[in-house]
Design an enzyme around this catalytic site. Sequence first.
Site, mmCIF file in Angstrom:
data_model
loop_
_atom_site.group_PDB
_atom_site.id
_atom_site.type_symbol
_atom_site.label_atom_id
_atom_site.label_comp_id
_atom_site.label_asym_id
_atom_site.label_seq_id
_atom_site.Cartn_x
_atom_site.Cartn_y
_atom_site.Cartn_z
ATOM 1 N N GLU A 80 0.619 -1.024 -0.216
ATOM 2 C CA GLU A 80 0.206 -0.271 0.080
ATOM 3 C C GLU A 80 1.145 1.221 -0.027
ATOM 4 O O GLU A 80 1.974 1.288 0.178
ATOM 5 C CB GLU A 80 -1.159 -0.132 1.531
ATOM 6 C CG GLU A 80 -2.161 0.810 1.291
ATOM 7 C CD GLU A 80 -2.814 1.238 1.704
ATOM 8 O OE1 GLU A 80 -3.945 1.976 1.875
ATOM 9 O OE2 GLU A 80 -2.976 0.045 3.098
ATOM 10 N N GLU A 229 -12.937 -2.665 1.989
ATOM 11 C CA GLU A 229 -13.527 -2.076 3.620
ATOM 12 C C GLU A 229 -14.180 -1.632 3.418
ATOM 13 O O GLU A 229 -14.595 0.251 4.298
ATOM 14 C CB GLU A 229 -12.290 -1.636 4.279
ATOM 15 C CG GLU A 229 -11.415 -2.593 5.081
ATOM 16 C CD GLU A 229 -10.453 -2.603 5.925
ATOM 17 O OE1 GLU A 229 -10.536 -1.586 7.021
ATOM 18 O OE2 GLU A 229 -9.755 -3.293 6.429
ATOM 19 N N TYR A 296 -6.064 -9.177 12.061
ATOM 20 C CA TYR A 296 -5.659 -8.964 12.379
ATOM 21 C C TYR A 296 -5.164 -8.960 14.381
ATOM 22 O O TYR A 296 -6.469 -9.362 14.518
ATOM 23 C CB TYR A 296 -5.534 -7.425 11.912
ATOM 24 C CG TYR A 296 -4.940 -7.032 11.482
ATOM 25 C CD1 TYR A 296 -3.868 -6.714 10.216
ATOM 26 C CD2 TYR A 296 -6.338 -6.194 9.983
ATOM 27 C CE1 TYR A 296 -3.324 -6.174 9.267
ATOM 28 C CE2 TYR A 296 -5.628 -5.307 9.034
ATOM 29 C CZ TYR A 296 -4.619 -5.421 8.653
ATOM 30 O OH TYR A 296 -4.818 -4.955 7.085
ATOM 31 N N GLU A 351 -6.374 -9.173 3.994
ATOM 32 C CA GLU A 351 -5.644 -8.693 5.223
ATOM 33 C C GLU A 351 -5.515 -9.680 5.883
ATOM 34 O O GLU A 351 -6.651 -9.499 7.101
ATOM 35 C CB GLU A 351 -6.523 -7.282 5.125
ATOM 36 C CG GLU A 351 -5.782 -5.935 4.541
ATOM 37 C CD GLU A 351 -6.251 -4.770 4.427
ATOM 38 O OE1 GLU A 351 -6.481 -4.663 5.955
ATOM 39 O OE2 GLU A 351 -6.344 -4.036 3.341
ATOM 40 N N GLN A 400 2.047 -5.495 5.846
ATOM 41 C CA GLN A 400 2.239 -5.385 4.256
ATOM 42 C C GLN A 400 3.994 -6.387 4.166
ATOM 43 O O GLN A 400 4.563 -6.845 4.941
ATOM 44 C CB GLN A 400 2.191 -4.072 3.850
ATOM 45 C CG GLN A 400 0.683 -3.787 4.435
ATOM 46 C CD GLN A 400 -0.026 -2.409 3.545
ATOM 47 O OE1 GLN A 400 1.178 -1.899 2.769
ATOM 48 N NE2 GLN A 400 -0.971 -1.825 4.331
#
Length: 547
Positions: A80, A229, A296, A351, A400
């Site tokens: 990103e 999202e 996460y 993610e 990432q």
Amino acid sequence: MEIKPDPSIFASVGVNPFVPVKLCYLSPKTAIMNCVRKRSFLAAALLLFLQPLFSQNQVVLNADSAKTIINRNIYGHFAEHLGHCIYGGFYVGENNTKIPNTKGIRNDVVAALKKLKVPVLRWPGGCFADTYHWKDGIGPKAKRPSIVNTNWGDVTEDNSFGTHDFLDMCELLGSQPYISGNVGSGTTEELSDWVQYVNFENKSPMSDMRRQNGRDKAWNVKIWGIGKEAWGCGGNMRPEYYADQYRKYTTFMSSTPGARLFRVASGASDADYNWTETLMRNIPVRMLEGLAIHHYSTVTWRQKGSATDFTEQQYFATIKSALWMDTLVTRHAAIMDKYDPQKRVAMVVDEWGGWYDVEPGTNPGFLYQQNTMRDAMIAGVSLNIFNNHSDRVRMANLAQAINVLQAVILTNEEKMILTPTYHVMEMYNVHQNARMIPVSVRSNDYVLGNEKLPAISVSASVDSTGLTHLSLVNIDASKPQDISINLQGKKFSAVSGRILSSGKLQDVNTFSNPDKIKPVPFTGAVLSGSVLVAKLPPFSVVVLELK
């Protein structure tokens, strides 16, 4: 915890497995005391002798039942426009004479990621994707407009890294590109034009523009995210509204002979099962190739804690959060099964990873964090979960790739280091496009206070050459784990492997000591007939190869 040992354990030591069968369903201590009270001293002695075997972790590997392919895209990554992931990470500029590069892309990064066998790379976001307008990032770099990255640190970017740079970089890496389209602040026309610009081979307004900007041949990008999202930074939409937006945007995205589109819907956060239910109910399966979920691993979302200075309690909480992924995948998959029993729609975990407080003195908006053995544990158990659910999970993207969150690479000017997470993903890449071998696992407990977690995590596969690979993780912070593996359905004659471990959970690789944590040969596995025994040190990852 009551133990029900596999009869093969008894057979391996020459004991009739049917003699003590009733007692074996009790805990070892209870069984022995019962024998003493009944004056069955022979049975008590037998159980006392076998007690170490009862306490072993037991795995049954069904080598003749491998069918489902572990899609290599499960081992995908994410880049990103955030902090120093793109600028200073992947891209250092074409005029940089200090850091060796190819068209501005770091050569050392390319070499490291090629060794990792990165199958797919997601770009440009993340939340950034729903503010990104792709036409700002094409054409002569000196004429590109600058933008402010309002999501991550309010820094000004010059758009010197754009569509051509990303897709050319994917060609260098040998990776499939995954482009996240702008639904939040973009238009259907903008996304449709982007698809035509990169994919249309014949004459058209967009392919003519591509050729004017120096690229004749289409890139044929197949994987497209339709917003990111949408329930949050992508527009704060309700699932019903987003489902309609998805249908509208995808209607104007055209496949070409060279690129049949794989369209990924913006999916749920964690346990928002209503989001998955609503999208699966309202989007026809014929319009949908993938549905995302995000999760996460944290201590808590509001108090994430340090990436390196953490207690065992914080470690336990983070691993508990990582293991929750299995429940999330299982429950989201069950909803998808209602509407798609043929499993045509892939679950895309685009993610995942550990999220902590940023390193002291760094920009809070850059999400820069170090990478410890805790992160190696997160990577190992998460990839095992994805492997074992490969009938539905067919892509995942670690957040990432460089300098952000659970990165596999950290850079500082001309220096570069590989993190413990990098090494786990490199060890595990033997599973890419292999056939998943079903395993059943009976695990000891990792106990902390009043809580417990299964101490071991396992997945296995057989590759196209017939080699079998077994991934083992011991999450226990202080205790080694003996694992007995019953190999069924195939005979093996040799075992070898590598291990990733270190002296402390908080250990890291640094720019002054970049090889403190790295894989080394593993000698703690012994093969005897159909039984493989391995002893894993605390907080370690092992990948075994069986021939």
